[in-house]
Scaffold this active site. Structure first.
Site, PDB file in Angstrom:
ATOM      1  N   PRO A  23       0.619  -1.242  -0.118  1.00  0.00           N
ATOM      2  CA  PRO A  23       0.000   0.027  -0.094  1.00  0.00           C
ATOM      3  C   PRO A  23       0.807   1.336   0.017  1.00  0.00           C
ATOM      4  CG  PRO A  23       0.004  -1.175   2.262  1.00  0.00           C
ATOM      5  CD  PRO A  23       0.578  -2.157   1.173  1.00  0.00           C
ATOM      6  N   CYS A  25       0.435   5.559  -0.316  1.00  0.00           N
ATOM      7  CA  CYS A  25      -0.161   6.684   0.064  1.00  0.00           C
ATOM      8  C   CYS A  25      -0.279   7.474  -1.063  1.00  0.00           C
ATOM      9  CB  CYS A  25      -0.204   7.319   1.525  1.00  0.00           C
ATOM     10  SG  CYS A  25      -0.606   6.676   2.929  1.00  0.00           S
ATOM     11  N   ALA A  57      -3.252   3.064   2.606  1.00  0.00           N
ATOM     12  CA  ALA A  57      -3.929   3.251   3.804  1.00  0.00           C
ATOM     13  C   ALA A  57      -5.110   4.086   3.800  1.00  0.00           C
ATOM     14  CB  ALA A  57      -2.772   3.911   4.783  1.00  0.00           C
ATOM     15  N   GLN A 100      -5.822  -1.550   2.883  1.00  0.00           N
ATOM     16  CA  GLN A 100      -5.230  -1.451   4.259  1.00  0.00           C
ATOM     17  C   GLN A 100      -5.797  -0.526   4.924  1.00  0.00           C
ATOM     18  OE1 GLN A 100      -1.197   0.951   5.188  1.00  0.00           O
ATOM     19  NE2 GLN A 100      -0.625  -0.905   5.694  1.00  0.00           N
ATOM     20  N   TYR A 182       1.276   4.824  13.285  1.00  0.00           N
ATOM     21  CA  TYR A 182      -0.020   5.280  13.221  1.00  0.00           C
ATOM     22  C   TYR A 182      -0.979   4.964  14.698  1.00  0.00           C
ATOM     23  CZ  TYR A 182       1.204   7.021   8.569  1.00  0.00           C
ATOM     24  OH  TYR A 182       1.931   7.665   7.724  1.00  0.00           O
ATOM     25  N   ARG A 230       0.030  -5.362   9.038  1.00  0.00           N
ATOM     26  CA  ARG A 230       1.276  -4.989   8.895  1.00  0.00           C
ATOM     27  C   ARG A 230       1.810  -4.335  10.079  1.00  0.00           C
ATOM     28  NH1 ARG A 230       3.177  -0.674   3.978  1.00  0.00           N
ATOM     29  NH2 ARG A 230       4.942  -2.064   3.499  1.00  0.00           N
ATOM     30  N   LEU A 301      13.131  -1.614   0.516  1.00  0.00           N
ATOM     31  CA  LEU A 301      14.334  -1.593  -0.536  1.00  0.00           C
ATOM     32  C   LEU A 301      14.674  -2.742  -1.013  1.00  0.00           C
ATOM     33  CD1 LEU A 301      16.680   1.076   1.559  1.00  0.00           C
ATOM     34  CD2 LEU A 301      15.264   1.411  -0.498  1.00  0.00           C
ATOM     35  N   ARG A 324       7.846   1.619  -3.728  1.00  0.00           N
ATOM     36  CA  ARG A 324       8.281   2.684  -4.577  1.00  0.00           C
ATOM     37  C   ARG A 324       8.906   2.088  -5.879  1.00  0.00           C
ATOM     38  NH1 ARG A 324      10.968   6.653   0.213  1.00  0.00           N
ATOM     39  NH2 ARG A 324       9.060   6.059   1.654  1.00  0.00           N
TER      40      ARG A 324
END
Length: 370
Positions: A23, A25, A57, A100, A182, A230, A301, A324
């Site tokens: 996920p 954002c 999210a 999510q 969060y 998660r 990564l 990413r």
């Protein structure tokens, strides 16, 4: 056969390979509503050939948004908007879709990252945030309000209602966001949770609210609905949440018929010191995998196909999540399959794109030409 491209499952959901789109954002919704950006963004990812796509999210109540532009699923309008996006995507992709569900807690009411990401005060159009304890996330920020029992009940109901909406939308996998600083992570971490009631103090108490939310969602949905979590395996801060506590939390989730654990790290404190390197979180996933029968997803990564293959083939994790990296290369699974000698699903409109030396990349495709 490539281990990365071998089939697997999450609960009753079959996945064609072990690549998960994590996920991410987008900060592009209006009033929590999905729009044309989400259709383009998610539609693109749904054609990538990954095994599972997890939607960003998604806030379970309006004050639970990280920013005013976060996706939400607290209203009929939110549900209808997302339904339109999903309906179109499903016309062209059979990829299973997850979502999510999240509440930002004290990290809510923030600017979009490209505008600095700082807290937006109520005077500047933001809102009052809530958290386990009235402790600011960062020095100089307004402290959140400490949630009372009525507030906890409201948020638990909001999570359940959002999960019911997700199930009604036909979303195959629901992921609870208990990572990255969060709200649910805030309850777990002693850096953010300094309550003195049954929801604070010892580990059992700090886990109580996240587990109550999981239990409530599990009870509200059919048994076949896949529900995962998660986590941040560590806060990367001394005296914060750590791997040993993550293992205890994982075992508690496993006993509750959790479908998988998605292992990330950090996010609860700006004091964190993260030694970034390729696959820097994989060892956390590996250690947790030794302690659980649930499928374990690792993330962070992992950018090279050969690295992802090694992680799965060596048993370090069951699945690899790409974030990413797949934004930068939306056909990452295609390129990974080409490197690993595997096949990958692609829309027939794109079949003619496969290079001549990779005739079987998309399986046994038959291409005519006039």
């Amino acid at each position: 056969m490539s281990a990365l491209f071998s089939p697997t499952s999450i609960g009753s959901i079959d996945l064609k390979n072990r690549i998960v789109i994590a996920p991410m954002c987008q900060y592009s919704a209006s009033g929590g509503n999905a729009n044309s950006w989400h259709l383009i963004h998610l539609g693109n990812l749904a054609l990538s050939g990954a095994g599972l796509l997890i939607i960003e999210a998604t806030a379970v109540e309006d004050i639970g948004r990280i920013s005013p532009w976060d996706l939400g699923l607290w209203s009929d309008e939110n549900e209808s908007a997302l339904a339109q996006v999903l309906s179109t995507i499903r016309q062209h992709s059979s990829m299973p879709i997850g979502i999510q569900l999240a509440h930002a807690g004290r990290k809510a009411s923030s600017e979009a990252p490209w505008n600095g990401g700082q807290l937006i005060t109520p005077e500047k159009g933001g809102w009052e945030t809530v958290a386990p304890s009235a402790i600011s996330h960062a020095e100089g920020e307004l402290p959140p309000s400490s949630l009372d029992l009525d507030g906890l009940a409201r948020i638990k109901t909001a999570f359940v209602n959002a999960a019911i909406r997700a199930h009604r939308l036909g979303i195959e996998v629901i992921e609870l966001h208990a990572a990255h600083g969060y709200l649910l992570h805030q309850f777990l971490s002693p850096l953010a949770n300094q309550r003195t009631d049954q929801y604070g103090g010892v580990l059992e108490n700090r886990m109580r609210f996240p587990l109550e939310i999981f239990d409530a969602i599990r009870a509200a949905l059919p048994e076949h609905q896949a529900i995962g979590v998660r986590i941040s395996a560590t806060d990367w801060v001394e005296h914060g949440w750590n791997l040993a506590e993550s293992m205890v939390f994982t075992k508690a989730l496993e006993q509750r018929a959790c479908s998988y654990i998605h292992v990330s790290s950090g996010g609860v404190s700006p004091l964190q010191k993260i030694p970034l390197s390729a696959g820097y979180q994989v060892d956390f996933a590996t250690q947790i995998r030794k302690q659980t029968k649930m499928p374990v997803i690792t993330v962070g990564l992992i950018t090279e196909a050969e690295h992802a293959e090694e992680i799965v083939a060596s048993g370090q994790a069951d699945m690899v999540a790409i974030a990413r990296g797949i934004l930068f290369d939306p056909h990452w699974p295609w390129h990974a399959a080409a490197k690993l000698g595997a096949t990958v699903e692609a829309p027939r409109q794109y079949w003619r794109s496969q290079p001549r030396e990779l005739k079987s990349l998309f399986g046994e495709t038959k291409i005519g030409q006039r």
